[in-house]
Design an enzyme around this catalytic site. Structure first.
Site, short mmCIF file in Angstrom:
data_model
loop_
_atom_site.label_atom_id
_atom_site.label_comp_id
_atom_site.label_asym_id
_atom_site.label_seq_id
_atom_site.Cartn_x
_atom_site.Cartn_y
_atom_site.Cartn_z
N GLY A 1 50.66 62.25 -55.54
CA GLY A 1 50.37 60.83 -55.33
C GLY A 1 50.24 60.44 -53.87
O GLY A 1 50.26 59.26 -53.54
N GLU B 1 34.31 58.84 -47.40
CA GLU B 1 35.21 58.42 -48.49
C GLU B 1 34.46 57.60 -49.52
O GLU B 1 33.67 56.71 -49.16
CB GLU B 1 36.34 57.58 -47.88
CG GLU B 1 37.68 57.86 -48.49
CD GLU B 1 38.16 59.28 -48.25
OE1 GLU B 1 37.98 60.13 -49.14
OE2 GLU B 1 38.75 59.52 -47.18
N HIS B 2 34.73 57.91 -50.78
CA HIS B 2 34.06 57.25 -51.90
C HIS B 2 32.55 57.40 -51.83
O HIS B 2 31.80 56.47 -52.10
CB HIS B 2 34.47 55.76 -51.99
CG HIS B 2 35.85 55.60 -52.57
ND1 HIS B 2 36.10 55.60 -53.92
CD2 HIS B 2 37.05 55.46 -51.96
CE1 HIS B 2 37.40 55.45 -54.13
NE2 HIS B 2 38.01 55.38 -52.96
N ASP C 1 37.54 67.11 -53.85
CA ASP C 1 38.90 67.65 -53.77
C ASP C 1 38.96 69.10 -54.24
O ASP C 1 39.57 69.97 -53.60
CB ASP C 1 39.86 66.81 -54.62
CG ASP C 1 39.83 65.34 -54.23
OD1 ASP C 1 39.27 65.03 -53.16
OD2 ASP C 1 40.36 64.51 -54.98
N SER D 1 45.43 65.39 -52.98
CA SER D 1 44.79 66.20 -54.02
C SER D 1 45.68 67.25 -54.65
O SER D 1 45.27 68.40 -54.83
CB SER D 1 43.53 66.89 -53.49
OG SER D 1 42.61 65.94 -53.12
N SER D 2 46.88 66.86 -55.03
CA SER D 2 47.74 67.84 -55.68
C SER D 2 47.18 68.24 -57.05
O SER D 2 47.34 69.38 -57.48
CB SER D 2 49.17 67.32 -55.81
OG SER D 2 49.18 66.10 -56.51
N ARG E 1 44.13 68.84 -49.72
CA ARG E 1 43.08 68.58 -48.73
C ARG E 1 43.29 67.24 -48.04
O ARG E 1 43.97 66.34 -48.56
CB ARG E 1 41.69 68.61 -49.37
CG ARG E 1 41.40 67.48 -50.37
CD ARG E 1 40.67 66.30 -49.79
NE ARG E 1 40.62 65.18 -50.71
CZ ARG E 1 41.53 64.22 -50.77
NH1 ARG E 1 42.59 64.25 -49.99
NH2 ARG E 1 41.40 63.22 -51.63
N ASP F 1 31.43 60.93 -52.56
CA ASP F 1 31.15 62.23 -53.19
C ASP F 1 30.55 62.07 -54.58
O ASP F 1 29.69 62.84 -55.00
CB ASP F 1 32.39 63.15 -53.20
CG ASP F 1 33.56 62.63 -54.00
OD1 ASP F 1 33.63 61.41 -54.30
OD2 ASP F 1 34.44 63.45 -54.34
N TYR G 1 39.56 52.94 -59.35
CA TYR G 1 38.63 54.00 -58.94
C TYR G 1 37.40 53.98 -59.84
O TYR G 1 36.26 54.00 -59.39
CB TYR G 1 39.35 55.36 -59.03
CG TYR G 1 38.53 56.52 -58.52
CD1 TYR G 1 38.57 56.91 -57.19
CD2 TYR G 1 37.70 57.24 -59.39
CE1 TYR G 1 37.81 57.98 -56.73
CE2 TYR G 1 36.94 58.30 -58.93
CZ TYR G 1 37.01 58.67 -57.60
OH TYR G 1 36.24 59.73 -57.15
#
Ligand code: GLA
Length: 384
Positions: A122, A30-31, A172, A126-127, A24, A33, A221
């Site tokens: 990385g 951002e930051h 994600d 969102s792998s 995604r 959710d 994070y």
């Protein structure tokens, strides 16, 4: 060799099914959710793919392509353990999702599986969420259970919390599950309701992956999340969704400078998401440009999750200019490296890509991984 053919050479027969879950790109939000905010991501065409088949053995076997393993990993689906830091970390995503379904009483038949990916790990795309989602689709296909998109995303998020140790939000996993072609997801992380805002066809999404991976990423994070929880406590609010910027300003001294800045980002970003949705619905490109720029500045200065490479790319995008077709640009994802996202008029996308690649090469002496994309459908599974 195509992955179906590789499956055959590894497991000696053809795969029966294929599940595919996309990465995604977050356009804005951002930051927020993990603090009940709204987010606006899209699913992209780069994805994790799993070819799989039922097995007659009492053990399952799984091989991730490109991890340098010659042999599949074999495990007992009723007896597996969390992998430590020296072990195969990727397995924790698989095991975590399996455990989520099994905890609800589901019996997962054994399987053979080959994982392939064209989603860079990385890169802030969102792998890991995509891997979780692809595994969830595999489990549902084999066991005949069918969760809805919300239940599935929650199982995958829990896997990430409990098995990978990352205290992430829900964005994600949700984006990988609920993405829709041509549409931007507009997800309310407070109650998990969602709708979509169309992305006009004449707008392209350009992603630029710095290939910078911050070693402290996870710890930082967690710290951001904890700072925000402390700030909420000092503000005396249940949720940041209930906070106003005036409240944050008035509490500046009580919060102290650091928590004040963190809170200012969160409240500001939550408002920007709603303005962005409105601007996109009403085709107001100037407003989109300002909101994306402000979002980036706030992440850089107040939330402090950007890095030099991301800042250089965003500046280079604005230097290219809205008069030449840029609509807006910002860092995307958790930060500390990863990628930027730029919205750009379709006819100008290649020129912006060239400009970013050139600027990056000049400044950092290495190539940029840049690609043009558009909103795609979320995770799905097919019989072969
Ligand atoms: C990571 C997390 C998400 C979200 C973003 C920042 O991608 O997995 O839940 O918090 O960072 O918006």
């Amino acid at each position: 060799m195509p992955a179906g053919g590789s499956f055959k050479s590894v497991f000696g027969r053809a795969p029966e099914f294929v599940s595919r879950a996309p990465g995604r790109i977050n356009l804005i939000g951002e930051h927020v959710d993990y603090l009940d905010g709204c987010v606006m991501p899209i699913a992209i065409e780069k994805a994790i793919t799993i070819h799989f088949a039922r097995s007659r053995s009492s053990r399952s076997r799984i091989l991730p392509d490109g991890f340098g393993l010659d042999e599949p990993v074999s495990f007992d689906p009723n007896n597996y353990f969390r992998q430590g830091p020296e072990e195969a970390q990727w397995l924790n995503y698989v095991f975590g999702v399996m455990a989520g379904y099994q905890n609800e009483g589901l019996v997962i038949p054994t399987f053979d599986a080959l994982i392939t990916s064209d989603l860079p790990a990385g890169a802030g795309l969102s792998s890991s969420a995509a891997l979780e989602m692809a595994v969830a689709m595999l489990i549902e296909q084999l066991s005949g259970c069918q969760k809805n998109v919300v239940e599935r995303a929650l199982i995958c998020q829990k896997a990430e919390h409990e098995w990978a140790g990352v205290p992430c939000g829900i964005m994600d996993q949700f984006a990988s599950g609920a993405g829709k072609v041509g549409q931007v997801l507009h997800l309310d992380c407070r109650n998990l309701s969602y709708d979509y805002v169309p992305l006009p066809e004449r707008i392209s999404v350009l992603t630029a992956d710095t290939q910078v991976k911050h070693a402290l990423g996870d710890g930082e994070y967690r710290q951001r999340r904890e700072s925000c929880e402390q700030a909420a406590e000092i503000l005396g609010i249940q949720s940041f969704r209930d906070a106003t910027i005036e409240q944050v300003e008035a509490a500046r001294e009580r919060l102290g400078e650091l928590l004040y800045l963190r809170a200012r980002h969160v409240v500001g970003e939550m408002h920007r998401v709603e303005s962005f949705a409105d601007a996109l619905r009403n085709d107001q490109v100037d407003r989109i440009a300002k909101l994306m720029r402000k979002s980036h500045e706030s992440l850089r200065d107040d939330f402090e999750v950007s890095c030099e490479e991301l800042d250089v790319l965003v500046e280079a995008a604005y230097e290219f200019g809205t008069d030449k077709g840029l609509i807006g640009s910002r860092m995307t994802g958790g930060g500390f490296g990863g990628s930027t996202v730029s919205l750009v008029k379709r006819e100008a996308a290649d020129a912006l890509k060239d400009h970013l690649e050139k600027s990056f090469q000049e400044k950092f002496g290495r190539a940029l991984n840049c690609f043009i994309t558009s909103p795609e459908n979320g995770a799905h599974c097919e019989s072969l």
